[in-house]
Design a protein around this motif. Structure first.
Motif, PDB file in Angstrom:
ATOM      1  N   CYS A 211       0.827  -1.217   0.000  1.00 44.75           N
ATOM      2  CA  CYS A 211       0.000   0.000   0.000  1.00 44.75           C
ATOM      3  C   CYS A 211       0.863   1.269   0.000  1.00 44.75           C
ATOM      4  O   CYS A 211       0.552   2.234  -0.716  1.00 44.75           O
ATOM      5  N   LEU A 212       1.938   1.271   0.793  1.00 47.42           N
ATOM      6  CA  LEU A 212       2.817   2.445   0.848  1.00 47.42           C
ATOM      7  C   LEU A 212       3.510   2.678  -0.500  1.00 47.42           C
ATOM      8  O   LEU A 212       3.585   3.811  -0.983  1.00 47.42           O
ATOM      9  N   CYS A 213       4.012   1.606  -1.101  1.00 48.04           N
ATOM     10  CA  CYS A 213       4.689   1.736  -2.405  1.00 48.04           C
ATOM     11  C   CYS A 213       3.731   2.233  -3.476  1.00 48.04           C
ATOM     12  O   CYS A 213       4.081   3.113  -4.274  1.00 48.04           O
ATOM     13  N   VAL A 214       2.523   1.685  -3.501  1.00 46.50           N
ATOM     14  CA  VAL A 214       1.514   2.111  -4.484  1.00 46.50           C
ATOM     15  C   VAL A 214       1.181   3.594  -4.296  1.00 46.50           C
ATOM     16  O   VAL A 214       1.146   4.376  -5.252  1.00 46.50           O
ATOM     17  N   ALA A 215       0.961   4.001  -3.029  1.00 45.70           N
ATOM     18  CA  ALA A 215       0.579   5.388  -2.735  1.00 45.70           C
ATOM     19  C   ALA A 215       1.694   6.383  -3.082  1.00 45.70           C
ATOM     20  O   ALA A 215       1.454   7.402  -3.745  1.00 45.70           O
ATOM     21  N   PHE A 216       2.918   6.091  -2.655  1.00 50.17           N
ATOM     22  CA  PHE A 216       4.033   7.022  -2.896  1.00 50.17           C
ATOM     23  C   PHE A 216       4.401   7.093  -4.378  1.00 50.17           C
ATOM     24  O   PHE A 216       4.711   8.167  -4.894  1.00 50.17           O
ATOM     25  N   THR A 217       4.363   5.954  -5.064  1.00 49.89           N
ATOM     26  CA  THR A 217       4.673   5.950  -6.501  1.00 49.89           C
ATOM     27  C   THR A 217       3.612   6.731  -7.267  1.00 49.89           C
ATOM     28  O   THR A 217       3.933   7.521  -8.172  1.00 49.89           O
ATOM     29  N   PHE A 218       2.350   6.530  -6.898  1.00 45.12           N
ATOM     30  CA  PHE A 218       1.233   7.256  -7.516  1.00 45.12           C
ATOM     31  C   PHE A 218       1.402   8.770  -7.339  1.00 45.12           C
ATOM     32  O   PHE A 218       1.275   9.546  -8.289  1.00 45.12           O
ATOM     33  N   LEU A 219       1.714   9.191  -6.108  1.00 41.67           N
ATOM     34  CA  LEU A 219       1.868  10.615  -5.795  1.00 41.67           C
ATOM     35  C   LEU A 219       2.966  11.265  -6.641  1.00 41.67           C
ATOM     36  O   LEU A 219       2.745  12.296  -7.285  1.00 41.67           O
ATOM     37  N   TRP A 220       4.151  10.654  -6.665  1.00 42.27           N
ATOM     38  CA  TRP A 220       5.282  11.249  -7.376  1.00 42.27           C
ATOM     39  C   TRP A 220       5.139  11.146  -8.887  1.00 42.27           C
ATOM     40  O   TRP A 220       5.626  12.014  -9.631  1.00 42.27           O
ATOM     41  N   ALA A 221       4.463  10.106  -9.362  1.00 45.72           N
ATOM     42  CA  ALA A 221       4.212   9.990 -10.801  1.00 45.72           C
ATOM     43  C   ALA A 221       3.283  11.104 -11.274  1.00 45.72           C
ATOM     44  O   ALA A 221       3.478  11.699 -12.339  1.00 45.72           O
ATOM     45  N   ARG A 222       2.284  11.413 -10.442  1.00 40.79           N
ATOM     46  CA  ARG A 222       1.343  12.494 -10.766  1.00 40.79           C
ATOM     47  C   ARG A 222       2.075  13.840 -10.816  1.00 40.79           C
ATOM     48  O   ARG A 222       1.895  14.632 -11.755  1.00 40.79           O
ATOM     49  N   ILE A 223       2.914  14.096  -9.812  1.00 45.53           N
ATOM     50  CA  ILE A 223       3.677  15.349  -9.764  1.00 45.53           C
ATOM     51  C   ILE A 223       4.583  15.472 -10.996  1.00 45.53           C
ATOM     52  O   ILE A 223       4.633  16.509 -11.660  1.00 45.53           O
ATOM     53  N   ALA A 224       5.308  14.392 -11.308  1.00 40.46           N
ATOM     54  CA  ALA A 224       6.238  14.407 -12.438  1.00 40.46           C
ATOM     55  C   ALA A 224       5.513  14.585 -13.767  1.00 40.46           C
ATOM     56  O   ALA A 224       5.965  15.345 -14.637  1.00 40.46           O
ATOM     57  N   ALA A 225       4.367  13.909 -13.935  1.00 41.71           N
ATOM     58  CA  ALA A 225       3.622  13.990 -15.192  1.00 41.71           C
ATOM     59  C   ALA A 225       3.065  15.399 -15.416  1.00 41.71           C
ATOM     60  O   ALA A 225       3.084  15.918 -16.541  1.00 41.71           O
ATOM     61  N   VAL A 226       2.567  16.035 -14.358  1.00 35.94           N
ATOM     62  CA  VAL A 226       2.046  17.407 -14.468  1.00 35.94           C
ATOM     63  C   VAL A 226       3.165  18.359 -14.874  1.00 35.94           C
ATOM     64  O   VAL A 226       3.013  19.185 -15.781  1.00 35.94           O
ATOM     65  N   PHE A 227       4.323  18.230 -14.217  1.00 38.41           N
ATOM     66  CA  PHE A 227       5.469  19.089 -14.548  1.00 38.41           C
ATOM     67  C   PHE A 227       5.923  18.841 -15.989  1.00 38.41           C
ATOM     68  O   PHE A 227       6.187  19.787 -16.743  1.00 38.41           O
TER      69      PHE A 227
END
Length: 258
Positions: A211-227
Motif C-alpha cells: 500500500c505504501l509503495c503504491v501510494a508514494f509511486t502514484f503521488l510522485w508519478a502524478r507530480i512528475a507527469a504534471v510538470f
C-alpha cells in the motif's frame, strides 16, 4: 522503529519510481525491487510483484495526464501493446531455454545511458514532424517495434519502459512528451498483467509495504507527469535525463553493494 524504516524506505522507493514513470515512462520495477530487497529484506519475487502493482496506478495517472494534454497516441499504443504482450511470452519461453544470468544488469545500464543521451542529444522532434509519417507506416512500425520490445523484455525480464522510450523517440520519431505518454499507457496494462500473475502464483505480499509503495509511486508519478506536460522540450529532456542518470547510478550502486 520497524514501521518508521518501512515508511522511509517505501517513500524513497516510490519517489524514485514515480519520477521515473512520470518523466520517462520507466518501469517502477527497476527502482522499487532492488530497494525493497536491499533495505527491507523483501523476497525478490514479491518485490517485483509489489513494484508491478505500484506501476499500474502510477502509469495510469501519468497516461491520463499526458492524454489530457493531448500527448498520447492511443491507436498505435494499443497496436504496440498487443505486440509487446504477445512477444513478451515468446521471449520468456526462449529465455527459459538459454542461460541469461549475465544480462540482468542490462536494463539498469541502459537507464543510465538513455539519461546521458537525453542530456547530451535532446529529442527536439515537433508534433508537426511526427504527424508527417503516414498512418499505414506508423501501424507497421508499431507492430514491428512492439515485437522487438516484447521479446527483449521477456528474454531479460526487464527494461520495457526504457526500450519503449528509446524506440518511440529514436526509431519512430515521436516527440518526447507523446513518446512518454504512449509508453506509460502501454506500461499500465503490461504492469497489470505482470502484477496479477505474480500474486496469483506467489500469493499476496506484505500489505503495508504494498500500500505504501503504491501510494508514494502514484503521488510522485502524478507530480512528475504534471510538470513534464507543462515543461518546454529542452527542459523536459534535461529533467528526464537527470532523473534517469541518477536512478541508473543509484540502482547500479545497490546491485554492487548488496
Amino acid at each position: 522503529m520497524k514501521i518508521f524504516l518501512t515508511v522511509l524506505v517505501t517513500f524513497f522507493a516510490g519517489m524514485g519510481a514515480g519520477l521515473g514513470t512520470g518523466f520517462a515512462g520507466m518501469s517502477a520495477a527497476a527502482v522499487i525491487s532492488p530497494i525493497l530487497i536491499t533495505f527491507l529484506g523483501v523476497d525478490p519475487y514479491m518485490a517485483v510483484g509489489i513494484a508491478l502493482a505500484s506501476d499500474v496506478l502510477a502509469s495510469a495517472v501519468s497516461a491520463y495526464t499526458y492524454h489530457k494534454n493531448k500527448n498520447l497516441d492511443i491507436k498505435n499504443g494499443i497496436i504496440m501493446m498487443v505486440s509487446v504482450l504477445a512477444f513478451t511470452m515468446v521471449g520468456s519461453y526462449v529465455a527459459s531455454l538459454v542461460p541469461t544470468s549475465t544480462m540482468g544488469g542490462f536494463s539498469v545500464f541502459m537507464t543510465f545511458l538513455l539519461g546521458v543521451k537525453f542530456i547530451v542529444r535532446p529529442v527536439m522532434t515537433t508534433r508537426e514532424n511526427m504527424e508527417q509519417v503516414s498512418a499505414k507506416k506508423r501501424v507497421i512500425q508499431s507492430i514491428i517495434c512492439g515485437v522487438v520490445i516484447g521479446f527483449i523484455c521477456g528474454f531479460i525480464g526487464a527494461g520495457g519502459g526504457m526500450m519503449m522510450l528509446l524506440i518511440l523517440t529514436s526509431v519512430m520519431g515521436y516527440e518526447l512528451k507523446t513518446a512518454v505518454g504512449t509508453s506509460v499507457f502501454i506500461m499500465t496494462f503490461t504492469a497489470l498483467t505482470g502484477a496479477v500473475s505474480h500474486f496469483a502464483i506467489g500469493g499476496l505480499p506484505d500489505i503495508l509495504i504494498l500500500c505504501l509503495c503504491v501510494a508514494f509511486t502514484f503521488l510522485w508519478a502524478r507530480i512528475a507527469a504534471v510538470f513534464a506536460n507543462k515543461a518546454q522540450p529542452k527542459t523536459l529532456n534535461r529533467a528526464t535525463g537527470i532523473v534517469l542518470v541518477v536512478l541508473g547510478v543509484v540502482i547500479m550502486a545497490f546491485n554492487f553493494f548488496k
